[in-house]
Design a protein around this motif. Structure first.
Motif, PDB file in Angstrom:
ATOM      1  N   GLY A   1      18.751   1.200   6.774  1.00 19.06           N
ATOM      2  CA  GLY A   1      19.486   0.088   6.192  1.00 19.06           C
ATOM      3  C   GLY A   1      20.718   0.541   5.440  1.00 19.06           C
ATOM      4  O   GLY A   1      20.950   1.741   5.224  1.00 19.06           O
ATOM      5  N   PRO A   2      21.560  -0.389   5.084  1.00 20.87           N
ATOM      6  CA  PRO A   2      21.336  -1.821   5.284  1.00 20.87           C
ATOM      7  C   PRO A   2      21.718  -2.300   6.690  1.00 20.87           C
ATOM      8  O   PRO A   2      22.695  -1.829   7.260  1.00 20.87           O
ATOM      9  N   VAL A   3      20.917  -3.209   7.220  1.00 18.59           N
ATOM     10  CA  VAL A   3      21.226  -3.863   8.480  1.00 18.59           C
ATOM     11  C   VAL A   3      21.738  -5.262   8.146  1.00 18.59           C
ATOM     12  O   VAL A   3      21.016  -6.065   7.570  1.00 18.59           O
ATOM     13  N   SER A   4      22.983  -5.527   8.503  1.00 20.40           N
ATOM     14  CA  SER A   4      23.611  -6.787   8.138  1.00 20.40           C
ATOM     15  C   SER A   4      23.517  -7.786   9.289  1.00 20.40           C
ATOM     16  O   SER A   4      23.662  -7.423  10.460  1.00 20.40           O
ATOM     17  N   SER A   5      23.258  -9.053   8.944  1.00 23.42           N
ATOM     18  CA  SER A   5      23.217 -10.110   9.948  1.00 23.42           C
ATOM     19  C   SER A   5      23.779 -11.389   9.349  1.00 23.42           C
ATOM     20  O   SER A   5      23.732 -11.582   8.133  1.00 23.42           O
TER      21      SER A   5
ATOM     22  N   SER B   1       0.845  -1.191   0.000  1.00 22.26           N
ATOM     23  CA  SER B   1       0.000   0.000   0.000  1.00 22.26           C
ATOM     24  C   SER B   1       0.884   1.247   0.000  1.00 22.26           C
ATOM     25  O   SER B   1       2.006   1.229   0.513  1.00 22.26           O
ATOM     26  N   THR B   2       0.371   2.301  -0.620  1.00 29.47           N
ATOM     27  CA  THR B   2       1.135   3.540  -0.615  1.00 29.47           C
ATOM     28  C   THR B   2       1.329   3.998   0.830  1.00 29.47           C
ATOM     29  O   THR B   2       0.430   3.907   1.669  1.00 29.47           O
ATOM     30  N   ASP B   3       2.525   4.477   1.110  1.00 32.74           N
ATOM     31  CA  ASP B   3       2.937   4.919   2.451  1.00 32.74           C
ATOM     32  C   ASP B   3       3.092   3.756   3.427  1.00 32.74           C
ATOM     33  O   ASP B   3       3.309   3.979   4.623  1.00 32.74           O
ATOM     34  N   GLU B   4       3.003   2.520   2.956  1.00 33.36           N
ATOM     35  CA  GLU B   4       3.249   1.374   3.836  1.00 33.36           C
ATOM     36  C   GLU B   4       4.752   1.159   3.979  1.00 33.36           C
ATOM     37  O   GLU B   4       5.506   1.201   3.003  1.00 33.36           O
ATOM     38  N   ILE B   5       5.190   0.914   5.182  1.00 32.64           N
ATOM     39  CA  ILE B   5       6.602   0.648   5.446  1.00 32.64           C
ATOM     40  C   ILE B   5       6.811  -0.873   5.398  1.00 32.64           C
ATOM     41  O   ILE B   5       6.126  -1.619   6.085  1.00 32.64           O
ATOM     42  N   PHE B   6       7.754  -1.289   4.576  1.00 32.20           N
ATOM     43  CA  PHE B   6       8.020  -2.718   4.435  1.00 32.20           C
ATOM     44  C   PHE B   6       9.529  -2.932   4.300  1.00 32.20           C
ATOM     45  O   PHE B   6      10.317  -1.970   4.204  1.00 32.20           O
ATOM     46  N   ARG B   7       9.922  -4.216   4.276  1.00 30.90           N
ATOM     47  CA  ARG B   7      11.336  -4.562   4.251  1.00 30.90           C
ATOM     48  C   ARG B   7      11.727  -5.227   2.932  1.00 30.90           C
ATOM     49  O   ARG B   7      10.939  -5.966   2.361  1.00 30.90           O
ATOM     50  N   VAL B   8      12.925  -4.946   2.490  1.00 29.82           N
ATOM     51  CA  VAL B   8      13.546  -5.628   1.355  1.00 29.82           C
ATOM     52  C   VAL B   8      14.813  -6.288   1.879  1.00 29.82           C
ATOM     53  O   VAL B   8      15.682  -5.614   2.450  1.00 29.82           O
ATOM     54  N   VAL B   9      14.892  -7.618   1.708  1.00 29.77           N
ATOM     55  CA  VAL B   9      15.999  -8.382   2.290  1.00 29.77           C
ATOM     56  C   VAL B   9      16.774  -9.054   1.166  1.00 29.77           C
ATOM     57  O   VAL B   9      16.194  -9.751   0.325  1.00 29.77           O
ATOM     58  N   PHE B  10      18.093  -8.856   1.162  1.00 32.43           N
ATOM     59  CA  PHE B  10      18.999  -9.531   0.238  1.00 32.43           C
ATOM     60  C   PHE B  10      19.780 -10.566   1.039  1.00 32.43           C
ATOM     61  O   PHE B  10      20.392 -10.247   2.061  1.00 32.43           O
ATOM     62  N   THR B  11      19.764 -11.824   0.568  1.00 30.33           N
ATOM     63  CA  THR B  11      20.347 -12.928   1.329  1.00 30.33           C
ATOM     64  C   THR B  11      21.363 -13.669   0.487  1.00 30.33           C
ATOM     65  O   THR B  11      21.055 -14.112  -0.627  1.00 30.33           O
ATOM     66  N   ALA B  12      22.582 -13.797   1.026  1.00 24.49           N
ATOM     67  CA  ALA B  12      23.647 -14.588   0.399  1.00 24.49           C
ATOM     68  C   ALA B  12      23.811 -15.880   1.189  1.00 24.49           C
ATOM     69  O   ALA B  12      24.006 -15.855   2.408  1.00 24.49           O
ATOM     70  N   THR B  13      23.709 -17.015   0.516  1.00 23.53           N
ATOM     71  CA  THR B  13      23.866 -18.328   1.143  1.00 23.53           C
ATOM     72  C   THR B  13      25.093 -19.000   0.540  1.00 23.53           C
ATOM     73  O   THR B  13      25.215 -19.083  -0.690  1.00 23.53           O
ATOM     74  N   TYR B  14      25.992 -19.475   1.396  1.00 23.85           N
ATOM     75  CA  TYR B  14      27.245 -20.042   0.892  1.00 23.85           C
ATOM     76  C   TYR B  14      27.769 -21.053   1.910  1.00 23.85           C
ATOM     77  O   TYR B  14      27.400 -21.042   3.081  1.00 23.85           O
ATOM     78  N   GLU B  15      28.650 -21.930   1.429  1.00 24.92           N
ATOM     79  CA  GLU B  15      29.251 -22.939   2.292  1.00 24.92           C
ATOM     80  C   GLU B  15      30.711 -22.655   2.597  1.00 24.92           C
ATOM     81  O   GLU B  15      31.275 -23.233   3.519  1.00 24.92           O
ATOM     82  N   GLY B  16      31.309 -21.846   1.824  1.00 22.03           N
ATOM     83  CA  GLY B  16      32.704 -21.505   2.063  1.00 22.03           C
ATOM     84  C   GLY B  16      33.045 -20.184   1.414  1.00 22.03           C
ATOM     85  O   GLY B  16      32.285 -19.632   0.621  1.00 22.03           O
TER      86      GLY B  16
END
Length: 606
Positions: free
Chosen positions: A75-79, A41-56
Motif C-alpha cells: 500500500g497504499p493502493v488508491s481507488s 490475531s497476531t500475524d493476521e494480515i488485514f486491511r486498513v482503508v482511508f476513505t475521502a468522500t466529497y462532492e466537489g
C-alpha cells in the motif's frame, strides 16, 4: 447612473452569497474516515482503508499515519468511484477516493492508529485515532467450517452472554445490561424461540433493539469472536437485596454441510449440500446486589440518584395582577432522571396555583439517562405587591460521593402590579358584608279563605293496590338476576379472555393485513406473531411466559384439536420468528403466511 450601480452591486452580492453557500454546503458534506478491525490475531494480515468522500473539489496531499506497532506489507493502493443520484428533481454527484494498506500486527497488545490527513479542495481533513487490539486467539471464520479434516462440532462455539455494567448498586442507580451472541466458526442463518430476560425488582427501559443483527469482532477471554448485539437495557433497582436477572435463551439455525458417504470427489467442495440444524443457547443468570439509600434523606429528596443541576426562574420578573404566569424549574444531569419527581414549591396564598406540567428531553445510552426535566408551575397572582418566594431546593443522592447533595435556586422575587379583573367568577380573598335586603315576598302568610274540593277514589282495596306491589317484587327479582349474571360474567376473567380472543386476533390480523398491503416486511411479521401469540394466550388461558411449543400442543390436544392443525400452528410461528431476523422473502410468502394464520385461527375456533 446610481440605479445602475445599485443593480450591478446587488447582482454581485447575490452571486457572492450563492457561491459562499455552495462552498459551505460542499464543505459540510465532505468527510475523511478510517476503517480497520477492532480486534485481530497476531500475524493476521488485514486491511486498513482511508476513505475521502466529497462532492466537489480535488483530493490531494494524503498523509498516512506512522503505523507504529504494525508491519505494512503493501500500500497504499488508491481507488476512485463516483455515484450519481436524483431525488425529487434534485441531482447530486458524490466522489470517493480510498487508500488501502495491507498490514500485520507485529506483537500482542493494543496499537493506536494515529490520524491520517488529506486535503479536499482547500480544506484539510483528518481521521479519528483508532485502537486495534492484537491477541493470540484464532481468527474467527466468516462462514461455515471447511469440509474435510477435523472440525468443531456445529454449534459448540456459540455463546449467549449477558453482561452488566455493575453488580453492586443502590436503589435508583442505573445499571446497563447488554445481551450479546458470540460465534467463531458456525454459520448462522436465523433465530427462533427468542426469550429475553425479565427484570423483577427493576424499572427497565430498552436502549438498543437492532432490527438487523450485525456481527463485529470482539476479544473475549483472549479469544476472538464475532459478536452481535441483541438487546441493551437500562435498569433502575426499585428494591433492595440480591436481585437475580433470569437467563435469556434463543434457538440458532445453523447451516451445516451434509456429511457424505462413499468416496469423495474434487468437485465436492463446489457442489456440497447443506442442512439446517437447531442449536439452543442460554445465558447465565446475573445477580445484582442492591443496597438501600442511606437514612436521613432531607425533605427535598424526590428520588434522584446520579449527578444533577438545578435552575429556577419566573417567565417574567414583573407581572400585572390577574395575569397568568409560571415558575419554571429545570433539572438536568445524568442518572435516574426518568423517575425524578417535581420539587415542592410553596407559593403565596394570594397566588391561584394550577397543576404542574412536566416536559422531558432525555436520551438514554450506554452510560444511562442524560437530559433535562422542566417543571412548570402555572399560577395567577390575585393581589399586587412584591412577593418573595422561598428558595426551591432539590436533593439527590450523589453516587460518586456516596452522600446526599442539596441544590438551591436562591431567593425568588416577583413584582405584581395593579391589574384589571377579567374573571367575574373569581372568589375574592376577603369576605365582604352587606345589609339585609327585603325581597317583599320572603314571608308567606297563612291563607284564611278555605279552598276545598271533592276527594277522589281511595286506592285501598282496589285491584291496583295488589298489582303494584307484585309488579315491584317481580321487577326487583328480574334486576337482581340480571345483575348477578353480569357480575358472574365479569368475574370470570378466563372466560372473558376466551370470548374476546377471536375479537382481539381479528383486530391484529387487520393491522397485519394493512402492513402486507404496504409491503412492510418486518412490521407485518411482528404484528402477525403478536396476533397468533395473543390469540393462543387468550384462547388457552395461558400467560405469555408459558407459551412453549410443548404446552401449546398439550392444551390443544386436550381440546380435541387435530395434529395437523397443531403442526400448522407450529409452522407459522416458526416462519414469523425466522422472518424477524432473516431478509425479506417477498410478498407471495407474506400473503401465504397471512392466509395460513387466518386458517389456523379459524380451525382452532371451530
Amino acid at each position: 447612473m446610481i440605479k445602475g450601480l445599485y443593480r450591478v452591486f446587488g447582482r454581485t452580492a447575490a452571486a457572492a452569497a450563492l457561491t459562499l453557500l455552495c462552498v459551505l454546503t460542499a464543505s459540510a458534506q465532505n468527510s475523511f474516515t478510517a476503517d480497520a478491525p477492532a480486534v485481530v490475531s497476531t500475524d493476521e494480515i488485514f486491511r486498513v482503508v482511508f476513505t475521502a468522500t466529497y462532492e466537489g473539489g480535488k483530493v490531494s496531499d494524503f498523509v498516512p499515519p506512522s503505523f507504529e506497532g504494525l508491519e505494512v506489507l503493501a500500500g497504499p493502493v488508491s481507488s476512485t468511484s463516483t455515484s450519481y443520484q436524483n431525488i425529487n428533481g434534485q441531482s447530486s454527484t458524490t466522489h470517493t477516493r480510498s487508500y488501502t494498506y495491507t498490514v500485520r500486527a507485529m506483537q500482542e497488545g493494543k496499537v493506536t492508529l494515529a490520524p491520517a490527513s488529506v486535503k479536499i479542495g482547500k480544506e484539510t481533513y483528518s481521521t479519528e485515532p483508532r485502537t486495534i487490539e492484537a491477541v493470540k486467539g484464532q481468527v474467527p471464520d466468516q462462514g461455515s467450517a471447511a469440509a474435510g479434516g477435523q472440525r468443531q462440532s456445529a454449534g459448540e462455539d456459540l455463546m449467549l452472554r449477558m453482561s452488566v455494567s455493575k453488580t453492586r448498586a443502590v436503589v435508583g442507580e442505573p445499571v446497563i445490561v447488554t445481551l450479546k451472541l458470540y460465534v467463531q466458526s458456525s454459520a448462522i442463518s436465523g433465530f427462533e424461540d427468542v426469550r429475553f430476560p425479565t427484570f423483577d425488582g427493576f424499572w427497565s427501559q430498552e436502549i438498543d433493539a437492532p432490527q438487523n443483527i450485525q456481527f463485529v469482532r470482539e476479544n473475549y477471554n483472549g479469544q476472538i469472536y464475532n459478536s452481535a448485539l441483541l438487546r441493551r437495557y437500562m435498569l433502575l433497582p426499585q428494591q433492595t437485596g440480591a436481585l437475580t436477572i433470569d437467563p435469556s435463551e434463543l434457538v440458532c439455525l445453523l447451516q451445516v454441510r451434509a456429511e457424505q458417504t462413499g468416496p469423495r470427489s474434487i468437485f465436492d467442495d463446489f457442489f456440497s449440500s447443506y442442512q439446517t440444524i437447531r442449536k439452543r443457547v442460554t445465558s447465565e443468570p446475573v445477580t445484582i446486589n442492591v443496597s438501600a439509600l442511606p437514612a436521613g434523606a432531607p425533605a427535598s429528596f424526590t428520588g434522584g440518584v446520579g449527578s444533577f443541576r438545578l435552575s429556577a426562574g419566573f417567565d417574567s420578573d414583573s407581572v400585572a395582577a390577574h395575569e397568568a404566569t409560571s415558575l419554571k424549574i429545570t433539572i438536568s444531569g445524568t442518572g435516574n432522571i426518568n423517575l425524578v419527581d417535581a420539587p415542592k414549591v410553596q407559593l403565596p396564598a394570594d397566588f391561584e396555583a394550577y397543576d404542574v406540567r412536566k416536559t422531558e428531553n432525555i436520551s438514554t445510552g450506554e452510560s444511562g439517562s442524560t437530559g433535562t426535566l422542566t417543571f412548570e408551575y402555572p399560577f395567577i397572582p390575585r393581589a399586587p405587591g412584591v412577593f418573595d418566594i422561598d428558595p426551591v431546593e432539590f436533593t439527590y443522592y450523589d453516587i460518586a460521593a456516596g452522600r446526599y447533595r442539596t441544590l438551591s435556586s436562591g431567593p425568588l422575587r416577583l413584582k405584581v402590579g395593579e391589574g384589571t379583573r377579567t374573571d367575574a367568577a373569581v372568589i375574592p380573598s376577603g369576605v365582604s358584608k352587606r345589609s339585609v335586603e327585603s325581597l317583599g315576598e320572603d314571608i308567606r302568610f297563612i291563607s284564611t279563605v278555605p279552598r276545598l274540593k271533592k276527594a277522589g277514589r281511595m286506592m285501598v282495596g282496589s285491584p291496583a293496590m295488589l298489582i303494584i306491589p307484585v309488579a315491584i317484587v317481580l321487577a326487583a327479582a328480574a334486576v337482581w338476576i340480571l345483575l348477578s349474571r353480569s357480575i358472574a360474567r365479569r368475574s370470570d376473567v378466563a372466560g372473558t379472555r376466551n370470548r374476546k380472543a377471536m375479537k382481539v386476533a381479528r383486530a391484529r390480523l387487520k393491522n397485519a393485513s394493512a402492513f402486507l398491503r404496504q409491503g412492510l416486511y418486518s412490521a407485518f411479521y411482528e404484528e402477525l406473531h403478536k396476533a397468533l401469540h395473543g390469540y393462543i394466550s387468550d384462547k388457552l388461558m395461558l400467560p405469555v411466559a408459558d407459551l412453549t411449543r410443548e404446552r401449546i400442543g398439550e392444551e390443544l390436544r386436550s381440546r380435541g384439536k387435530d395434529e395437523a392443525v397443531i403442526q400448522e400452528l407450529y409452522d407459522i410461528l416458526d416462519a414469523c420468528e425466522y422472518a424477524r431476523y432473516a431478509p425479506a422473502s417477498g410478498s407471495e410468502a407474506m400473503e401465504k403466511h397471512y392466509q395460513q394464520a387466518v386458517k389456523v385461527i379459524s380451525q382452532i375456533e371451530s
